[in-house]
Structures are given as C-alpha cells and as structure tokens.
Write a protein that holds these residues in place. Structure first.
Motif, mmCIF file in Angstrom:
data_model
loop_
_atom_site.group_PDB
_atom_site.id
_atom_site.type_symbol
_atom_site.label_atom_id
_atom_site.label_comp_id
_atom_site.label_asym_id
_atom_site.label_seq_id
_atom_site.Cartn_x
_atom_site.Cartn_y
_atom_site.Cartn_z
ATOM 1 N N UNK A 75 20.378 9.792 55.761
ATOM 2 C CA UNK A 75 21.667 9.918 55.088
ATOM 3 C C UNK A 75 21.456 9.920 53.583
ATOM 4 N N UNK A 76 20.612 9.026 53.096
ATOM 5 C CA UNK A 76 20.316 8.950 51.657
ATOM 6 C C UNK A 76 19.585 10.213 51.198
ATOM 7 N N UNK A 77 18.577 10.666 51.957
ATOM 8 C CA UNK A 77 17.801 11.853 51.570
ATOM 9 C C UNK A 77 18.650 13.118 51.571
ATOM 10 N N UNK A 78 19.497 13.282 52.593
ATOM 11 C CA UNK A 78 20.234 14.538 52.761
ATOM 12 C C UNK A 78 21.541 14.604 51.992
ATOM 13 N N UNK A 79 22.149 13.439 51.689
ATOM 14 C CA UNK A 79 23.462 13.457 51.045
ATOM 15 C C UNK A 79 23.533 12.616 49.771
ATOM 16 N N UNK A 80 22.535 11.763 49.544
ATOM 17 C CA UNK A 80 22.574 10.859 48.417
ATOM 18 C C UNK A 80 23.446 9.633 48.647
ATOM 19 N N UNK A 81 23.956 9.465 49.851
ATOM 20 C CA UNK A 81 24.883 8.378 50.184
ATOM 21 C C UNK A 81 24.152 7.220 50.856
ATOM 22 N N UNK A 82 24.497 6.013 50.452
ATOM 23 C CA UNK A 82 24.096 4.791 51.157
ATOM 24 C C UNK A 82 25.397 4.100 51.560
ATOM 25 N N UNK A 83 25.645 3.988 52.842
ATOM 26 C CA UNK A 83 26.887 3.385 53.321
ATOM 27 C C UNK A 83 26.612 2.670 54.640
ATOM 28 N N UNK A 84 27.381 1.638 54.942
ATOM 29 C CA UNK A 84 27.222 0.965 56.237
ATOM 30 C C UNK A 84 27.457 1.940 57.391
ATOM 31 N N UNK A 85 26.615 1.860 58.396
ATOM 32 C CA UNK A 85 26.694 2.755 59.550
ATOM 33 C C UNK A 85 27.304 2.038 60.745
ATOM 34 N N UNK A 86 28.034 2.799 61.542
ATOM 35 C CA UNK A 86 28.565 2.316 62.813
ATOM 36 C C UNK A 86 27.917 3.116 63.928
ATOM 37 N N UNK A 87 27.262 2.426 64.847
ATOM 38 C CA UNK A 87 26.626 3.085 65.988
ATOM 39 C C UNK A 87 27.714 3.432 67.005
ATOM 40 N N UNK A 88 27.729 4.689 67.476
ATOM 41 C CA UNK A 88 28.761 5.150 68.407
ATOM 42 C C UNK A 88 28.255 5.392 69.819
ATOM 43 N N UNK A 89 26.965 5.598 69.985
ATOM 44 C CA UNK A 89 26.419 5.859 71.316
ATOM 45 C C UNK A 89 25.265 6.843 71.253
ATOM 46 N N UNK A 90 24.746 7.166 72.433
ATOM 47 C CA UNK A 90 23.617 8.099 72.549
ATOM 48 C C UNK A 90 23.893 9.093 73.661
ATOM 49 N N UNK A 146 32.581 6.897 53.164
ATOM 50 C CA UNK A 146 32.228 6.784 51.749
ATOM 51 C C UNK A 146 32.967 7.856 50.968
ATOM 52 N N UNK A 147 33.419 7.480 49.778
ATOM 53 C CA UNK A 147 34.005 8.433 48.847
ATOM 54 C C UNK A 147 33.056 8.713 47.681
ATOM 55 N N UNK A 148 31.807 8.244 47.784
ATOM 56 C CA UNK A 148 30.823 8.474 46.733
ATOM 57 C C UNK A 148 30.495 9.969 46.638
ATOM 58 N N UNK A 149 30.031 10.410 45.478
ATOM 59 C CA UNK A 149 29.654 11.824 45.317
ATOM 60 C C UNK A 149 28.518 12.205 46.270
ATOM 61 N N UNK A 150 28.567 13.419 46.756
ATOM 62 C CA UNK A 150 27.567 13.959 47.681
ATOM 63 C C UNK A 150 26.553 14.770 46.892
ATOM 64 N N UNK A 151 25.280 14.593 47.233
ATOM 65 C CA UNK A 151 24.211 15.410 46.652
ATOM 66 C C UNK A 151 23.400 15.966 47.814
ATOM 67 N N UNK A 152 23.596 17.240 48.109
ATOM 68 C CA UNK A 152 22.974 17.878 49.265
ATOM 69 C C UNK A 152 21.553 18.329 48.934
ATOM 70 N N UNK A 153 20.642 18.098 49.874
ATOM 71 C CA UNK A 153 19.257 18.534 49.743
ATOM 72 C C UNK A 153 19.187 20.026 50.091
ATOM 73 N N UNK A 154 18.889 20.900 49.124
ATOM 74 C CA UNK A 154 18.900 22.341 49.378
ATOM 75 C C UNK A 154 17.811 22.816 50.348
ATOM 76 N N UNK A 155 16.798 21.995 50.601
ATOM 77 C CA UNK A 155 15.784 22.403 51.582
ATOM 78 C C UNK A 155 16.302 22.206 53.009
ATOM 79 N N UNK A 156 17.286 21.352 53.172
ATOM 80 C CA UNK A 156 17.851 21.073 54.492
ATOM 81 C C UNK A 156 19.079 21.925 54.787
ATOM 82 N N UNK A 157 19.828 22.234 53.738
ATOM 83 C CA UNK A 157 21.157 22.791 53.933
ATOM 84 C C UNK A 157 21.447 23.885 52.921
ATOM 85 N N UNK A 158 22.166 24.909 53.364
ATOM 86 C CA UNK A 158 22.598 25.952 52.434
ATOM 87 C C UNK A 158 23.964 25.617 51.850
ATOM 88 N N UNK A 159 24.547 24.512 52.287
ATOM 89 C CA UNK A 159 25.834 24.089 51.762
ATOM 90 C C UNK A 159 26.436 23.007 52.637
#
Length: 156
Positions: free
Chosen positions: A75-90, A109-122
C-alpha cells in the motif's frame, strides 16, 4: 503452499506463475471519507492482466511475511499511503498463470495518493456502483471481481 494456507517453502514469483504453484497474494481497497474507492489501472507493460483495472493495491506475500505485513508494504509502495488495515477475508482462485490464495483488506484515508508508474498507468476514485460495474467487466483483472464481492459482503 497448501489449500489450508500452510507455507511449505519459498519460491520465486516467476516460478510460481510458470508452474502455476499455489502462492499467497492480496489486495487492498482504499476508500475516501466520501466513500469513493481508489482503483488502479494496470500498466500495459504488465505480463499478467495488462491494461486492466485492479484494486487500490495488489501484492504478493514474500517468504516470511504475513498477509498484513505485505499489505502495509505494498500500500505504501503503490500509493504512498500508510493507514490502518481491516482484514475482510480470503479466497482462492486459479486462472493460469495465477494460482493464488488472496487476502482482502480495506482501509480509509484522505491523504494524497502517489501512484507508482511502474505498477500502474493511472488511478482514480469511483463510487461503489462504478466499482461494481468495472469489477464485472472484461477490462478488470480476474481477481478484482472476487475481491470486490469479499469487500461488499463485509461492507466498509
């Protein structure tokens, strides 16, 4: 990896995909306070499901990590976000070359998003109805539909 999610050892991701070995992965749905959900559009350079919609962040679990540790890392690498996670299932799925047990998480989270361009085109935020339509379309990664169902069954 066994169907009961017991780790048997370590294997490179490329080998797991080539040999279609069962392995751990996961996805995260990031929601804003206005309930809009971030979806990423996979890079056209990806070898698996290129140019398709995906969750806010998707990941493979590295040897020695828990699902939650891998989720926080990606989550941090791909979006720049650090936020508490809730596990929903598998869920498990096997659509070659993928053969995975997928853990699903949500976060807010309402923090700004920073997308990793190697992972995503948008990336963009969508309403629940829009995500439902995207997840059921042919332009979504195969796991998005199952992950979305896991999320909506849990209702963030």
């Amino acid at each position: 990896m066994t169907q009961k999610d017991s780790v048997l050892g370590s294997v490179e991701r490329s080998t797991a995909h080539r040999d279609q070995l069962l392995h751990r992965s996961g996805m995260i749905f990031l929601a804003r306070s206005d309930c809009r959900i971030l979806l990423q559009h996979r890079s056209p350079n990806k070898t698996i499901f290129p140019d398709c919609w995906d969750s806010s962040s998707s990941f493979h679990v590295t040897f020695g990590e828990t699902y939650e540790q891998a989720a926080r890392r990606e989550l941090k690498e791909e979006t720049g976000i650090s936020a508490p996670l809730t596990y929903l299932g598998r869920f498990s799925y096997h659509i070659p070359p993928e053969n995975e047990i997928v853990a699903v998480f949500s976060c807010k989270s309402d923090d700004p998003i920073k997308i990793d361009p190697t992972e995503s085109s948008g990336a963009s935020f969508h309403t629940r109805d829009e995500v439902g339509a995207i997840a059921s379309s042919e332009k979504s990664a195969a796991w998005l539909t199952r992950g979305w169902k896991t999320l909506t069954d849990g209702r963030i």
